[in-house]
Design a protein around this motif. Sequence first.
Motif, PDB file in Angstrom:
ATOM      1  N   LYS A 174      -4.310 -16.897 -17.679  1.00  0.00           N
ATOM      2  CA  LYS A 174      -3.226 -17.555 -18.261  1.00  0.00           C
ATOM      3  C   LYS A 174      -2.934 -18.852 -17.322  1.00  0.00           C
ATOM      4  N   TYR A 234       0.640 -16.633 -14.210  1.00  0.00           N
ATOM      5  CA  TYR A 234       0.198 -17.737 -14.731  1.00  0.00           C
ATOM      6  C   TYR A 234      -0.664 -18.198 -13.355  1.00  0.00           C
ATOM      7  N   LYS A 294       0.792 -23.189 -21.785  1.00  0.00           N
ATOM      8  CA  LYS A 294       1.933 -22.301 -22.413  1.00  0.00           C
ATOM      9  C   LYS A 294       2.421 -22.871 -23.623  1.00  0.00           C
TER      10      LYS A 294
END
Length: 293
Positions: free
Chosen positions: A215, A86, A220
Amino acid sequence: MLTDDQIQYLDQRCQMEGIRYYDLRIEIADHLATEVEAIMENNARIDFPALVDTVFERFEKNFLNMLTNEQIKTLDLFCQKKGIHYYDLRQEMVDHLAEGIEGQMTLDPQTGFDTALQRVYSAFGISGFSNVIRQREEATRKRSRKREHQYFKAWFTFPKIALSLLLFLLLSAPVSVFNVQNAAAIYKTYCIFLFAFAIFAIIFVGIRFKRPAQKLLSLKHTGGFTVFVGLFQVPNLYFNLAVNGFELDINHTPWFNLAMAAFCTLAILFTLARYHAYKAIYADARRQYPLVF
């Protein structure tokens, strides 16, 4: 929030300074953007290029004079290899590692970069970044759910509660007020409409909110599909519970009309709450990491 032109200016400035790596350039530009925005909040008329020069000089003195671009890139790749995929969490860990390495090299100038990195990383224990990733994911999930609940509860406070009651009355009125004999047709219409609306909304969210280039942990636990998943439970309630489960005679079961209207109302309100929560979280992420979008 900086304009697209201002963000582009920061990116070009980083390139002029010799920062060639894309990931590193995004990280540094995001750092600069955060500082620039904070200063511009108090002085909106300040000259933007001059402000960027000042912030960049301070950033170079505090950070870049200790670690080279290649070393920062090495830290980013190191975090990726250790399982941090991430971007937002990786940026945080790169800053943490860089600060620790700088401290090691300041205390002992003879300490090499690789040695300092291993010393700092060893402080995370045998599990490495695993515990950090798990803790951050759990904290992010809780923050997302908390924000969703806040938006949901807002529908039951003045003045929004009036809209909630109006929605409930509109959904319950066709059967109870107009004495519709074939209630099943009304409920099937609700199911078809909400199912179609959920599909349309998922497509809308996918178009409305641009997917980030990397990401982000902050996004998320939210997303286009999960935002509207509650609406899919309305057909499930009717067909599986009422029709196939209890085999109710819904034309002669007054309480089921109220239950169906209440469930539809709650599903719609919770869906709206999740949408606004996602919108707010997305806006925060876009503001903190503008070059990722």
